[in-house]
Each structure stands twice: as C-alpha cells, then as structure tokens.
Design a protein around this motif. Structure first.
Motif, PDB file in Angstrom:
ATOM      1  N   SER A   3      39.673  49.550  41.100  1.00  0.00           N
ATOM      2  CA  SER A   3      40.037  49.064  39.768  1.00  0.00           C
ATOM      3  C   SER A   3      41.475  49.386  39.403  1.00  0.00           C
ATOM      4  O   SER A   3      41.762  49.936  38.337  1.00  0.00           O
ATOM      5  CB  SER A   3      39.087  49.637  38.703  1.00  0.00           C
ATOM      6  OG  SER A   3      39.213  48.917  37.495  1.00  0.00           O
ATOM      7  N   LEU A   4      42.405  49.019  40.277  1.00  0.00           N
ATOM      8  CA  LEU A   4      43.825  49.241  40.013  1.00  0.00           C
ATOM      9  C   LEU A   4      44.369  48.090  39.170  1.00  0.00           C
ATOM     10  O   LEU A   4      44.150  46.919  39.472  1.00  0.00           O
ATOM     11  CB  LEU A   4      44.587  49.352  41.330  1.00  0.00           C
ATOM     12  CG  LEU A   4      44.095  50.452  42.285  1.00  0.00           C
ATOM     13  CD1 LEU A   4      44.907  50.453  43.564  1.00  0.00           C
ATOM     14  CD2 LEU A   4      44.133  51.822  41.601  1.00  0.00           C
ATOM     15  N   ASN A   5      45.112  48.417  38.142  1.00  0.00           N
ATOM     16  CA  ASN A   5      45.556  47.419  37.173  1.00  0.00           C
ATOM     17  C   ASN A   5      46.744  46.578  37.651  1.00  0.00           C
ATOM     18  O   ASN A   5      46.764  45.360  37.483  1.00  0.00           O
ATOM     19  CB  ASN A   5      45.933  48.094  35.854  1.00  0.00           C
ATOM     20  CG  ASN A   5      44.712  48.578  35.099  1.00  0.00           C
ATOM     21  OD1 ASN A   5      43.586  48.182  35.398  1.00  0.00           O
ATOM     22  ND2 ASN A   5      44.928  49.446  34.125  1.00  0.00           N
ATOM     23  N   VAL A   6      47.753  47.239  38.211  1.00  0.00           N
ATOM     24  CA  VAL A   6      48.967  46.513  38.575  1.00  0.00           C
ATOM     25  C   VAL A   6      48.681  45.434  39.617  1.00  0.00           C
ATOM     26  O   VAL A   6      49.150  44.301  39.480  1.00  0.00           O
ATOM     27  CB  VAL A   6      50.063  47.486  39.042  1.00  0.00           C
ATOM     28  CG1 VAL A   6      51.289  46.716  39.506  1.00  0.00           C
ATOM     29  CG2 VAL A   6      50.437  48.444  37.909  1.00  0.00           C
ATOM     30  N   PRO A   7      47.900  45.713  40.670  1.00  0.00           N
ATOM     31  CA  PRO A   7      47.574  44.633  41.603  1.00  0.00           C
ATOM     32  C   PRO A   7      46.831  43.473  40.944  1.00  0.00           C
ATOM     33  O   PRO A   7      47.041  42.308  41.327  1.00  0.00           O
ATOM     34  CB  PRO A   7      46.700  45.329  42.653  1.00  0.00           C
ATOM     35  CG  PRO A   7      47.152  46.756  42.623  1.00  0.00           C
ATOM     36  CD  PRO A   7      47.447  47.025  41.180  1.00  0.00           C
ATOM     37  N   ALA A   8      45.999  43.763  39.980  1.00  0.00           N
ATOM     38  CA  ALA A   8      45.294  42.679  39.289  1.00  0.00           C
ATOM     39  C   ALA A   8      46.271  41.803  38.518  1.00  0.00           C
ATOM     40  O   ALA A   8      46.153  40.571  38.509  1.00  0.00           O
ATOM     41  CB  ALA A   8      44.242  43.261  38.344  1.00  0.00           C
ATOM     42  N   VAL A   9      47.245  42.429  37.873  1.00  0.00           N
ATOM     43  CA  VAL A   9      48.242  41.650  37.139  1.00  0.00           C
ATOM     44  C   VAL A   9      49.072  40.821  38.108  1.00  0.00           C
ATOM     45  O   VAL A   9      49.374  39.645  37.851  1.00  0.00           O
ATOM     46  CB  VAL A   9      49.135  42.572  36.292  1.00  0.00           C
ATOM     47  CG1 VAL A   9      50.273  41.787  35.654  1.00  0.00           C
ATOM     48  CG2 VAL A   9      48.306  43.261  35.213  1.00  0.00           C
ATOM     49  N   ARG A  10      49.454  41.402  39.247  1.00  0.00           N
ATOM     50  CA  ARG A  10      50.206  40.636  40.238  1.00  0.00           C
ATOM     51  C   ARG A  10      49.378  39.457  40.753  1.00  0.00           C
ATOM     52  O   ARG A  10      49.913  38.380  41.034  1.00  0.00           O
ATOM     53  CB  ARG A  10      50.618  41.544  41.397  1.00  0.00           C
ATOM     54  CG  ARG A  10      51.597  42.659  41.006  1.00  0.00           C
ATOM     55  CD  ARG A  10      52.131  43.334  42.250  1.00  0.00           C
ATOM     56  NE  ARG A  10      52.861  44.555  41.933  1.00  0.00           N
ATOM     57  CZ  ARG A  10      54.133  44.606  41.538  1.00  0.00           C
ATOM     58  NH1 ARG A  10      54.813  43.480  41.395  1.00  0.00           N
ATOM     59  NH2 ARG A  10      54.711  45.766  41.285  1.00  0.00           N
ATOM     60  N   THR A  11      48.068  39.650  40.857  1.00  0.00           N
ATOM     61  CA  THR A  11      47.196  38.554  41.285  1.00  0.00           C
ATOM     62  C   THR A  11      47.158  37.451  40.240  1.00  0.00           C
ATOM     63  O   THR A  11      47.172  36.257  40.571  1.00  0.00           O
ATOM     64  CB  THR A  11      45.778  39.087  41.556  1.00  0.00           C
ATOM     65  OG1 THR A  11      45.833  40.086  42.574  1.00  0.00           O
ATOM     66  CG2 THR A  11      44.845  37.969  41.997  1.00  0.00           C
ATOM     67  N   LEU A  12      47.116  37.838  38.972  1.00  0.00           N
ATOM     68  CA  LEU A  12      47.105  36.829  37.916  1.00  0.00           C
ATOM     69  C   LEU A  12      48.418  36.047  37.882  1.00  0.00           C
ATOM     70  O   LEU A  12      48.430  34.864  37.521  1.00  0.00           O
ATOM     71  CB  LEU A  12      46.839  37.480  36.560  1.00  0.00           C
ATOM     72  CG  LEU A  12      46.693  36.514  35.381  1.00  0.00           C
ATOM     73  CD1 LEU A  12      45.593  35.492  35.640  1.00  0.00           C
ATOM     74  CD2 LEU A  12      46.425  37.272  34.084  1.00  0.00           C
ATOM     75  N   VAL A  13      49.513  36.695  38.256  1.00  0.00           N
ATOM     76  CA  VAL A  13      50.785  35.977  38.343  1.00  0.00           C
ATOM     77  C   VAL A  13      50.659  34.838  39.354  1.00  0.00           C
ATOM     78  O   VAL A  13      51.158  33.727  39.141  1.00  0.00           O
ATOM     79  CB  VAL A  13      51.924  36.935  38.723  1.00  0.00           C
ATOM     80  CG1 VAL A  13      53.207  36.155  39.001  1.00  0.00           C
ATOM     81  CG2 VAL A  13      52.154  37.949  37.612  1.00  0.00           C
ATOM     82  N   MET A  14      49.959  35.096  40.457  1.00  0.00           N
ATOM     83  CA  MET A  14      49.748  34.044  41.460  1.00  0.00           C
ATOM     84  C   MET A  14      48.837  32.934  40.929  1.00  0.00           C
ATOM     85  O   MET A  14      49.107  31.745  41.106  1.00  0.00           O
ATOM     86  CB  MET A  14      49.100  34.635  42.714  1.00  0.00           C
ATOM     87  CG  MET A  14      49.816  35.782  43.359  1.00  0.00           C
ATOM     88  SD  MET A  14      48.861  36.382  44.777  1.00  0.00           S
ATOM     89  CE  MET A  14      49.473  38.053  44.906  1.00  0.00           C
ATOM     90  N   VAL A  15      47.759  33.315  40.283  1.00  0.00           N
ATOM     91  CA  VAL A  15      46.755  32.343  39.830  1.00  0.00           C
ATOM     92  C   VAL A  15      47.222  31.610  38.589  1.00  0.00           C
ATOM     93  O   VAL A  15      46.931  30.414  38.410  1.00  0.00           O
ATOM     94  CB  VAL A  15      45.413  33.066  39.580  1.00  0.00           C
ATOM     95  CG1 VAL A  15      44.405  32.140  38.923  1.00  0.00           C
ATOM     96  CG2 VAL A  15      44.862  33.627  40.889  1.00  0.00           C
ATOM     97  N   SER A  16      47.889  32.289  37.698  1.00  0.00           N
ATOM     98  CA  SER A  16      48.372  31.858  36.375  1.00  0.00           C
ATOM     99  C   SER A  16      47.313  32.104  35.303  1.00  0.00           C
ATOM    100  O   SER A  16      46.114  31.852  35.527  1.00  0.00           O
ATOM    101  CB  SER A  16      48.815  30.392  36.346  1.00  0.00           C
ATOM    102  OG  SER A  16      47.731  29.523  36.070  1.00  0.00           O
ATOM    103  N   PRO A  17      47.705  32.602  34.155  1.00  0.00           N
ATOM    104  CA  PRO A  17      46.754  32.890  33.075  1.00  0.00           C
ATOM    105  C   PRO A  17      45.956  31.667  32.630  1.00  0.00           C
ATOM    106  O   PRO A  17      44.760  31.778  32.350  1.00  0.00           O
ATOM    107  CB  PRO A  17      47.645  33.432  31.952  1.00  0.00           C
ATOM    108  CG  PRO A  17      48.833  33.995  32.649  1.00  0.00           C
ATOM    109  CD  PRO A  17      49.064  33.095  33.824  1.00  0.00           C
TER     110      PRO A  17
END
Length: 760
Positions: free
Chosen positions: A426-440
């Motif tokens: 449950s690491l937050n920064v990798p999840a945010v980086r993943t959302l950058v790829m997918v887009s909000p």
C-alpha cells in the motif's frame, strides 16, 4: 317494577325489529367469516426474516396505529380472558349476541337517570369494530348504529363460535392511545407476551377497554374493581395496584423497531416499495386503519447466525478501540456468486451517538482501498505488469491547482519497487505515478462503471483519486471488490433472497449472477494474487499480519485523510467482506491504522465464514502466462527484489526488470534523474518570511551528480538547498562526465531583492 322492566324490554325489542325491517340498513359484519377477519388482520409492523425464515427485525410500517401480531385465544393467559369477560360481558357464554337482561337494566336505568355498566356485549362491540358504518364516534353511536350493531351481533353469533368471537375481539379492541389489540398492549405496557399476563396485569388491561385514555388513577380504580370480581373474598391492595398502574400506562417497552438488522430491514422495505412490490410483501404506512398494511413478513438474503456474529464482533472490537476516539463501524458480507447480502451491520448500535445513520450506505473517503481497482486498470491496459518497477520516492506533481506532493503512510520511501510490492504494501507514491499513466478521468469512468458513486469528474479529484479522495459507500466498494473476485464481472447486490438460493460451498459458480465484464479477468486475477500474497505486504504490514488467513483470501486496507475512516475489504473464494470503522460525525480517530482498525473485524468474520468451508485460490484465466523474473541491482548493488515466478498478460512478460535511463514504468527509474522539484513548478516568495528561510529542496537519484542553475554550477550530491530569487530558471542535473542527464524548469514569483551573498 317488574312490569315496567318487561315493558322496557319489549319496547327495545320492538325498536330492533322495526329497524331490521328497513332495507336501507346494511350490516357488513354479520356476513364476514372468522377466517376472513383473521386473514385481513393488519399489523402495524413488518417482520423482516432471514433467508431461512428466522426473525431478524420488526419494523414499524404504519404510524397511525400500534398493532402486534394476531394472537390465538389459546395463547392468551386465562387471567386475561377471565378479566375481559367479567369486566365487559359476564353472560358472554350464555347469550346469543344480546344480553337482554343487561338491555332491560340499561333501559330501566335510563328511565331513572341511573348509571349502569351498559348493555353492549363483547359480540356487539366486535361488530362495531368490524364494520366502519357501526364504529363509535367521539359523540357516541347514533340510535341507528346501535340497532345495526345489535343485529350484526346476532348474525355473528349464528355463524361464529364463542371462542372465535372472543379471539377476534381481543385482537381488535382499542386500548390506550394508538394501541390496538392485546399483543400490542401486552408488549407495550407490560413488556411480555399475552400468554404471560397475571391477574394484576389482566385487570389493568380490562380497565383500559372501558376507559382507554383515562387518567392512571381512574384506570387503577377500575382495575381494582375487576380484581375484586376476579378474586372474590381476597384482600386486594388497591394502593399497590394504583402504583403499578401508573407505571404501566407510561411504559413503552414495545419499541418501534426491534432486532439485530435495523438498517438492512429499512433498506429492504424501501427497495420493495420502489420496485412496486409493496402491496404484496411490505406495504407502506397508510392514512387510515383500513389502508394500514397487513401483518407482513419479508424474507431477506441475510443469514441470522452470521448477522449476529458480525454485529457482536464489530461491537466487541469497537469497545476495545474506545480509548482511541472510535465509536462507529459498519460491516457487509456479499455472496460472490449471487450478489446477495448475507450480513448488513449499519452501525455500532448503542456504542454510537448516531445509531440511526446507516454507515453501509453512507459516503466516506475510502483511502487506499481504491488502489486495487487502479492497478487492475493499468495492468489491463498493458501500462504495467506485476513485476514492473515504479519509483517510490519524493514526488512533486504539477497540477492546475499547484503542486501535489503525495506521501506514504509511514512518511518513508522505499525506492524502486515492483507493482506487486507497491500494491500489497500500500505505497502511495507508486499509486499516484500509476494514476498519472492511466489519467484521473479514465480511472473515474472505470470507478463509476463498477458502481462507485463519484459525484465529480476525475479531473476534479486529480491525482489524489489514487489515494481515495472521492467518497464512496461501503456497499458499493465491497461490490466493486466482488467484481474482482468474479473475474472482473460486475453485477448488482440484493437483499431479497433468491429462490432457490445458490448452493453453499465452493461449488457455487462465481459470478453466476454478474452482468457485465468491467475488468479484464486476467488483470483481476493478478490483483487478487497480489492481495493474497503475505510476503509482498511485509514491507508495510510485517510478517505476522492480521491480514494473513489460513485459507485463501485477498484483502486491502485503507485509511482516509486525518484518520477519519479506516477500511478493510477483501474476498475469499465465495464471500466478499467489507468493514469500516470511524466516527459518523467525521471526527478523527487517534492512532488507528489499517491493521488495528477494521482489519481485525474483517479477519474474524472471514474465519467465521470459513470455519467449515474451504477457500481455494482461483484458477488462472486463459491468456495468462507464469514466468520466472529477476530484478537488477539497486543503489547498494543488491537485487531490488528477490527473483520469483510472476503472472503476466501474454505478450508482456520479460525475464529481467532493472533500472535504466528510461522513464517508462517498466524501467522503474532513471540511473540519474531529478526527483524534486517537478518540471513547471511555480514558487511564490512570501514577503513576511525572511529570505534566508525560504529555500527550495532539490532531490535526485544517481551517483556522482552535480547541480547547475541557469548554466552555472550550484552544488554536488543528490540533494541541495537553494535560496530562490524571482524569475524563470533552468535546473540541470549533470553526471560525472559533465553530461546533462535531466533538467527542470521553474518560475519564482514575488517582490523583494535578494543579495548577491544570499544567492550563493
């Protein structure tokens, strides 16, 4: 005197015969059978049952009257039957509907203006209760109504047995206020069933028939008279009876709602009304007694033993957390195959100051529990694999509203990690980086498709959506996880028992009632495999985590901003369980983490569900490949992660994942790059803060790097502090050979002059 009495009797009889000859007078009660009256009996409550017919909750569905269940005469205490007959109709078993001796006595008393008991028999009273036209008004019955009531009583006696008349009367007679029928009276005033009423309670009940809304002292006086008739020769303590009566008429032991599933009961009744099935199963409250709902029984999909256990487990755990400012919680259990709700605990009950709030449907921030859905989308879109490396380091993401700087729960960074580790830990920064790829916006559309009620667009939430900034309900979140359990297929939940119910055990086909495939089944499998991996979550949760079970489960916890909400949602082969703890008021908890808040309740309920039922890992769907992977060295020269077998969508597998100079997700991180600040950062100087205290922190990765600002050497090493000055600047990272490997542009705004010495 005897002649006068006989004359009065004959006069009354003649009036009755004359009235019966009028064709306009219709007496409906005489033509109604006992079975029809019993069948048409209308309770003010609806019994909400579990899937096997066990009572879960009694819900008040008619606010105009208070009726309990129909009570058979055999289930009424002998004392109550005796009190009613002696008080209202002593010759009940002797007459044929009309007590002529009482009629003549009443007529004689009326001639001499003398008070008597009255001539209305139990049968006559019942006829007035069964026929609206004969019902007594506040000003009393008219002469025509009295004659009609008499004729109806005669007809009732011809077609009904005495026991049927007395039974119908006891179930129909109004008592005090809104109370009608002996069941509602017994449970409201005495807190017991009618079968348990003693002589004292029976005398009060009989007294209330004569004067339902009289003052307690008058009711007690009348009850004492009834007691003397019931127990002749016995000394009756009327003072004690007065105290008992005063307490009884003020008691309200018969709660409007009673049971172990109040929120689920209200929900299922509302769903039935909305579905147009109210008339058949759970009619809504009406404006009059005739329009009130029948005694209804609604069979739900809930399991009573599971409901009781879940409620007890939640309350026990919340009592342990009381010192951490936690008072509310909720729990829901879904059947993966059918979508049936098996347990629904909407609140902590007496522990809560907002027990009426249904936290199963309330909207709260889900925290990290949205991450599995995000990674499932990214894997399905082939942006990531479970072995792809993502950088867990300080990040400053430029948005329209300024910089977004995500942090991990423990405020520490792990460096390059695989997707498996990032999700399980449950690491937050990798999840945010993943959302950058997918887009909000794309992620928000997927969340809505899987039933999560997002109120705003993805761009509104921005990159914080990866960390659960949107509000969702526990029910919708659990059902979204159920879609992952069902191989990506989404279907609605239901509180109505399906007929026939799915076969218990692992033979039930997962996803049998699901409707739409919203996740790639391969991605759903991989996410479930990650969330079931105890080793992958050790970086955050340790080796001995409460999330680990002896049978196969996949689970994710989440904690919202300021520790306002704590979640644990996960699934086994057959069930999906969701738990929320927090405060209905929105107040923050104190030091409650994912493993100390909701997770212990989740684990306890899962153990209960699988005490005698196995849970096995799902079979991989077609299109998946299992391959051996290795990881390249990190900054310390050791492999970033241990070699292992990993699942891939066909065509995405590769044998080695290592750091390089690329910026793709699969590469994980550059050999040397700037990690802070973000490109395009705009800084504003604050004139109220001394310039020397306003510094910008530079961070980078790589060895032997140097910093240059606007082409001039500034500092060496992976970090540096820069005292900014107004203008637009270019920050460059230079490797040991003097080559520029990364750069950032930023702008500093604000008035003020910075000295040349300060620039250094």
């Amino acid at each position: 005197m005897h002649r006068t009495s006989s004359t009065a009797s004959r006069l009354v009889a003649a009036l009755i015969v004359a009235a019966c000859a009028q064709p306009a007078l219709a007496v409906a009660a005489g033509g109604v059978s006992f079975d029809e009256v019993k069948r048409e009996f209308r309770s003010s409550d609806t019994a909400v049952l579990d899937r096997n017919g066990e009572l879960l909750q009694r819900v008040r569905t008619d606010a105009t009257v208070r009726r309990g269940q129909w009570i058979a005469l055999a289930d009424v205490s002998p004392a109550l039957r005796m009190a009613m007959v002696l008080s209202e109709d002593r010759r009940f078993y002797e007459h044929s509907g009309i007590d002529w001796r009482a009629v003549s006595s009443a007529a004689w008393a009326n001639l001499w203006n003398t008070r008597t008991r009255g001539a209305s028999t139990i049968t006559m009273q019942l006829s007035g209760l069964l026929d609206e036209d004969l019902r007594r008004a506040n000003s009393g019955r008219t002469f025509t109504q009295k004659i009609g009531q008499t004729v109806a009583a005669t007809q009732l006696e011809r077609s009904w047995r005495k026991d049927q008349i007395l039974e119908a009367y006891l179930n129909s007679v109004p008592f005090r206020g809104e109370i009608v029928g002996i069941d509602a009276l017994s449970r409201t005033l005495f807190g017991k069933a009618p079968s348990g009423l003693d002589a004292r309670e029976a005398s009060v009940a009989a007294a209330l028939v004569r004067a339902p809304n009289a003052k307690p002292a008058m009711v007690a006086q009348r009850a004492c008279e009834v007691m003397r008739v019931m127990e002749p020769g016995q000394k009756i303590d009327c003072d004690a009876l007065d105290m008992f009566t005063s307490a009884a008429v003020q008691r309200r032991a018969f709660d409007a709602n009673e049971g172990i599933a109040p929120h689920a009961a209200r929900r299922v009744l509302r769903e039935l009304r909305e579905a147009g099935e109210a008339t058949a199963a759970a009619p809504a409250a009406a404006a009059s007694r005739q329009a009130a709902p029948k005694e209804a029984a609604v069979r739900t999909s809930l399991r009573a033993p599971l409901q009781r256990f879940a409620l007890d487990a939640l309350q026990r755990h919340l009592k342990e957390l009381r010192g951490r400012h936690v008072e509310d919680g909720a729990l829901v259990v879904l059947d993966n195959a059918s979508g049936e709700v098996l347990a629904w605990v909407g609140s902590s009950g007496p522990l809560s100051q907002a027990a009426e709030v249904d936290a199963v449907t309330a909207l709260r921030q889900p925290g990290s529990t949205l991450k599995p859905l995000l990674y499932a989308q990214a894997i399905a879109e082939r942006r990531l694999t479970a072995a792809s490396l993502i950088d867990d380091s300080s990040a400053q993401i430029n948005t329209a509203n300024g910089l977004y700087i995500p942090q991990n729960y423990d405020r520490k960074f792990k460096g390059p990690v695989s997707v498996r580790t990032a999700l399980a830990a449950s690491l937050n920064v990798p999840a945010v980086r993943t959302l950058v790829m997918v887009s909000p916006e794309s992620f928000a559309r997927r969340l809505r498709a899987v039933g999560l009620p997002l109120r705003e667009s993805g761009d509104y939430y921005g990159y914080s959506l990866a960390l659960g900034s949107a509000e969702v309900s526990l029910l919708s979140l659990a059902n979204a996880y159920r879609a992952l359990a069902n191989g990506g297929r989404f279907g609605p939940t239901t509180l109505i028992a399906r007929h026939p119910a799915p076969t218990p055990g692992p033979t039930a086909k997962a996803g049998a009632s699901a409707a739409a495939p919203l996740f790639d089944p391969r991605a759903a499998f991989i996410v479930g495999d990650v969330l079931s991996d105890a080793n992958a979550r050790t970086r955050t949760f340790g080796l001995d985590s409460i999330l680990s079970t002896r049978f196969w489960t996949a689970v994710k916890t989440g904690t919202s901003k300021d520790m306002r909400d704590n979640w644990a949602v996960g699934w086994s082969q057959r069930y999906t369980v969701g738990v929320w703890v927090g405060n209905a008021s929105g107040a923050s908890m104190w030091d409650v983490s994912g493993t100390s808040g909701a997770a212990p309740v989740w684990a306890e309920v899962m153990r209960f569900l699988h005490a005698r039922e196995p849970s096995r890992a799902p079979h991989p769907p077609a299109g998946l490949t299992e391959a051996r992977v290795a990881f390249g060295p990190g900054a310390d020269g050791n492999p970033l992660e241990a070699a292992r077998s990993e699942w891939f969508l066909e065509g995405t597998e590769q044998p080695l994942f290592a750091l390089d100079t690329g910026t793709g997700a699969s590469a994980g991180a550059a050999a040397a790059r700037i990690t802070a600040p973000a490109d395009g950062t705009i800084l504003a100087l604050d004139p109220d803060i001394p310039p020397l205290h306003q510094r910008v922190h530079f961070e980078s990765e790589g060895r032997g790097v140097q910093w240059r600002i606007d082409g001039k050497h500034f500092a060496r090493g992976n970090s540096a502090q820069w005292l900014p000055w107004p203008g637009r600047h270019v920050i460059e990272l230079v490797d040991a050979t003097g080559k520029v490997v990364d750069q950032r542009k930023l702008e500093v705004r604000g008035a003020g002059v910075v000295t040349k010495s300060a620039r250094r």
